[in-house]
Design an enzyme around this catalytic site. Structure first.
Site, PDB file in Angstrom:
ATOM      1  N   SER A   7       0.827  -1.210   0.000  1.00 41.91           N
ATOM      2  CA  SER A   7       0.000   0.000   0.000  1.00 41.91           C
ATOM      3  C   SER A   7       0.857   1.253   0.000  1.00 41.91           C
ATOM      4  O   SER A   7       0.477   2.275  -0.559  1.00 41.91           O
ATOM      5  CB  SER A   7      -0.870   0.065   1.253  1.00 41.91           C
ATOM      6  OG  SER A   7      -1.544  -1.109   1.470  1.00 41.91           O
ATOM      7  N   HIS A  57      -2.540  -3.488  -6.171  1.00 39.29           N
ATOM      8  CA  HIS A  57      -2.950  -3.024  -4.845  1.00 39.29           C
ATOM      9  C   HIS A  57      -4.440  -3.277  -4.648  1.00 39.29           C
ATOM     10  O   HIS A  57      -5.283  -2.521  -5.120  1.00 39.29           O
ATOM     11  CB  HIS A  57      -2.609  -1.535  -4.687  1.00 39.29           C
ATOM     12  CG  HIS A  57      -2.980  -0.990  -3.351  1.00 39.29           C
ATOM     13  ND1 HIS A  57      -3.448   0.287  -3.164  1.00 39.29           N
ATOM     14  CD2 HIS A  57      -2.969  -1.571  -2.129  1.00 39.29           C
ATOM     15  CE1 HIS A  57      -3.709   0.470  -1.881  1.00 39.29           C
ATOM     16  NE2 HIS A  57      -3.429  -0.638  -1.241  1.00 39.29           N
ATOM     17  N   GLU A  63      -5.816  -1.103  -7.786  1.00 41.79           N
ATOM     18  CA  GLU A  63      -4.836  -0.204  -8.391  1.00 41.79           C
ATOM     19  C   GLU A  63      -3.727  -1.068  -9.007  1.00 41.79           C
ATOM     20  O   GLU A  63      -3.122  -1.892  -8.318  1.00 41.79           O
ATOM     21  CB  GLU A  63      -4.242   0.735  -7.340  1.00 41.79           C
ATOM     22  CG  GLU A  63      -5.158   1.897  -6.982  1.00 41.79           C
ATOM     23  CD  GLU A  63      -4.549   2.832  -5.943  1.00 41.79           C
ATOM     24  OE1 GLU A  63      -4.577   4.042  -6.145  1.00 41.79           O
ATOM     25  OE2 GLU A  63      -4.051   2.328  -4.905  1.00 41.79           O
ATOM     26  N   ASN A 100      -4.390   6.432  -1.717  1.00 39.21           N
ATOM     27  CA  ASN A 100      -3.901   6.857  -0.403  1.00 39.21           C
ATOM     28  C   ASN A 100      -3.267   8.246  -0.448  1.00 39.21           C
ATOM     29  O   ASN A 100      -3.228   8.936   0.573  1.00 39.21           O
ATOM     30  CB  ASN A 100      -2.952   5.808   0.184  1.00 39.21           C
ATOM     31  CG  ASN A 100      -3.742   4.659   0.799  1.00 39.21           C
ATOM     32  OD1 ASN A 100      -4.862   4.854   1.283  1.00 39.21           O
ATOM     33  ND2 ASN A 100      -3.194   3.456   0.767  1.00 39.21           N
TER      34      ASN A 100
END
Ligand code: 3H9
Length: 653
Positions: A410, A431, A443, A481
């Site tokens: 991540s 991801h 992702e 993120n």
């Protein structure tokens, strides 16, 4: 049989056994474009006027019956005939009209079928009215004819969820009359022949059961409760529950509602999302690049994430080899995965054969060498650079050079992981979001040296796993993120500036997020982000604004819901405002000399949106995201951004 008649460039017909077999051929999904509508209308006029035509069959070319109205026409000047006008002609035709559903009959496609006098489907067909997912209601009779056919409760369920029903369910509900056992069109022709000269069953003339008031009221309340401020489901409920009135009245109301909603911001947002989802896997430079073949997937680390990935891989038909550190850990992982399969079996999502087949495709091991047959290995081990590098170096020794290696990190830099391996061009990031068997977003991280066919492999596997892939470049936290950090940062600035956690959460929930940010933090636990902040502390620029309130909470052991307290208190498990947290926030403001002020909901929403959009712009400028709509998809599918607002990039326009 005789020569084909061309009614328009997308609608043609042949007369077979006295029945006019009309075929719609409007790739890719036979949407009811102006040309289709006009062709259909001409075919109906021809059938009515031609003495040796005893009935009509309507079917689609390719694998779709009709995918619905042409969404690309929305917002453009209307060209006649309208779909409701064509549909009325079908229902009123004096000769039988039979729908032969060769594939999906969705939206306007199902509305065409509903007006036919009989519906036959191939076993692979599906039916649905997905309009609410586009922010609209069915606009060509769906909310009025479906309740007449299957009753108000079942129509409420289908229309307000927008879900599709497969043929078995469609048959038992009464949406279709028959599943073809032999050739679909032949079956439909013989149905039309049998109906010729008989009293036709016109859906619009059926009456609606009126003894279900309590059930309808309960269902309607449930749907409205879930709508989170969206207009379309509420309007659909209103139209369906009032369908027990003259058809023309109901149709006029439905049409007017459809037109108003079609031109709304909500519908524009959802249409944008629809096309964004289809755009996201189109990646510049990958045209004509073949993905590498993948049959066997290795999964390293069989914790929650690894098990979730295993479940979707098994469901997609892959052979899965799970690796964990010890035989016991591997066996535990296997038990967890089989437990999830058993849950799918119990809920009916999987039948016994499917369950056995998936279980048979799973094996686990504690020995790296057993991963040798893998075409793709996805690691989902502890998010620590040294651990991942060690694993990939070990894999290099057992996996053939053509196989692809994916990291599920991540926050770590996958370029560093790739650089430590023998073939960095075969490394990419995949991801997944937790829980991996539930969350659609994936992702796909393109590392500095990822080969084009390796990236294409990631996208092809994602599609097979039924995930929504979005390609991201390498940056800390990738697309999601990174934006989430900006979102969190802005929320914390707002705290210092004068808003309280519950005020910020209320503003976000009011906007359409399922849960406010601070409530989410408490649910997920505050300690992981705290550990990361501590790791990053040394590199932080002392000149940038930093809010230390979350650190103070963690220092006090307020790690969230599990600890019984976090941003909120949880007496008896119920989230409540905690005066202690308010005091901590006030102390932080005083320490920085900030005079707090009140923030209206709209200002909180604006600031949060602006922060997300600004970070999105930065990601575009850095080339991390290819297009604004990719960013929106990530925020909608990974972070609870309301789809009917289109995502932070759409919302700023
Ligand atoms: C409606 O019907 C309103 C009526 O009640 C009232 C009217 C008065 N229009 O999904 P795919 C394109 S509202 C235009 O990858 P699949 C799509 O963009 C409509 N284009 O294929 C893509 O183009 P591209 C209600 C459409 O095989 C290509 O087709 N209907 C439409 O995985 C392939 O799409 C719906 O909401 C459309 N309606 O799945 C159904 N649909 O290649 C929406 C698709 O350029 N459609 N395209 O990217 C679907 O659910 C799926 O497309 C379907 C096929 C299941 C049909």
């Amino acid at each position: 049989m005789n020569d084909a008649i061309k009614f328009s460039s997308t609608v043609s017909a042949m007369t077979r056994g006295g029945i006019l077999v009309v075929t719609i051929d409007n790739a890719p999904v036979n949407a009811t474009s102006a040309d289709v509508r006009s062709g259909l209308e001409k075919a109906l006029v021809h059938a009515e006027a031609t003495a040796n035509v005893a009935g009509v069959v309507i079917t689609g070319a390719g694998k779709t019956f009709i995918g619905g109205a042409d969404i690309r026409e929305f917002g453009k000047p209307a060209i006649g005939p309208t779909l409701p006008a064509v549909i009325e002609k079908i229902e009123k035709l004096s000769k039988p009209v039979v729908a032969a559903l060769n594939g999906a009959a969705l939206g306007g496609g199902l509305e065409v079928a509903l007006a036919c006098h009989y519906r036959v489907a191939s076993s692979t067909a599906q039916v649905g009215l997905p309009e609410v997912k586009l922010g609209i209601v069915p606009g060509a009779g769906g909310t009025q004819r479906l309740p007449r056919l299957i009753g108000i409760p079942a129509a409420l369920d289908l229309i307000t969820s927008g879900r599709s029903a497969k043929t078995d369910e469609a048959l038992s509900l009464g949406i279709i009359d028959e599943i073809a056992k032999a050739d679909l069109v032949e079956t439909a022709i013989s149905a039309a022949q049998k109906l010729s000269g008989k009293q036709l069953r016109r859906t619009g003339e059926l009456s609606i059961a009126t003894n279900e008031a309590a059930e309808i009221e309960r269902a309607a309340a449930r749907i409205l409760g879930r709508a989170r401020g969206q207009k379309a489901p509420a309007e659909a409920v209103r139209l369906i529950t009032s369908s027990n009135r003259p058809l023309t009245e109901g149709l006029a109301d439905e049409r007017a509602t459809f037109l108003t909603l079609r031109d709304s911001r909500e519908a524009a947002a959802l249409r944008y999302v629809f096309f964004a989802e289809r755009e996201s896997s189109r990646v510049e430079g990958l045209e004509g690049i073949e993905p590498r073949p993948v049959k066997t997937i290795g999964i390293c680390g069989l914790g929650l994430m690894g098990s979730g990935i295993a479940i979707v891989a098994l469901a997609a038909g892959y052979t899965v080899i799970g690796l964990d550190q010890t035989a016991e850990a591997a066996e535990k992982g296997r038990e967890r995965i089989v437990g999830l399969l058993e849950r799918n079996l119990a809920s009916g999502r999987l039948d016994q054969n499917g369950f056995e087949a998936q279980k048979a495709r799973l094996s686990v091991t504690a020995s790296d060498a057993d991963l040798a047959p893998c075409d793709l290995v996805i690691e989902a081990v502890f998010d620590d650079l040294a651990v991942k590098i060690d694993l990939f170096r070990r894999l290099d020794k057992v996996i053939r050079p053509g196989a692809v290696l994916a990291t599920n990190t991540s926050y770590l830099n996958p370029d560093e992981i790739a650089a430590a391996t023998a073939y960095p061009e075969r490394v990419l990031g995949m991801h997944f979001f937790s829980p991996a068997h539930v969350m659609r977003l994936l992702e796909i991280v393109r590392c500095a040296r990822t080969a084009p066919d390796v990236l294409a492999t990631g996208l092809a596997v994602a599609k097979k796993l039924r995930k929504l892939p979005v390609v991201a470049g390498v940056t800390e936290g990738f697309i999601g993120n990174r934006i989430f950090s900006a979102y969190r940062r802005e929320a914390e600035f707002l705290l210092e500036d004068g808003a309280l956690p519950h005020e910020i959460d209320a503003a976000l929930e009011d906007y359409g997020f399922p849960m406010g940010l601070f409530a989410v933090y408490d649910m997920a636990g505050l300690e992981i982000a705290w550990a990361r902040r501590k790791r990053q502390a040394a590199a932080r620029d002392p000149a940038t604004r930093y809010v230390g309130i979350a650190d103070t909470l963690c220092e006090m052991g307020r790690f969230g819901q599990k600890a019984g307290r976090g941003w909120y208190a949880y007496p008896d498990g119920k989230r409540t405002i905690d005066p202690d947290v308010t005091a901590i926030i006030e102390a932080a403001r005083t320490q920085k000399g900030i005079t707090p002020r009140a923030f209206p909901k709209s200002e909180i929403q604006e600031r949060m949106l602006k922060a997300m959009a600004a970070e999105g712009e930065a990601l575009l400028a850095e080339g991390i995201a290819a297009r604004p709509s990719d960013i929106d998809l990530v925020m909608i599918n990974g972070y609870g951004f309301p789809a009917h607002k289109g995502g932070p990039m759409f919302a700023r326009t």
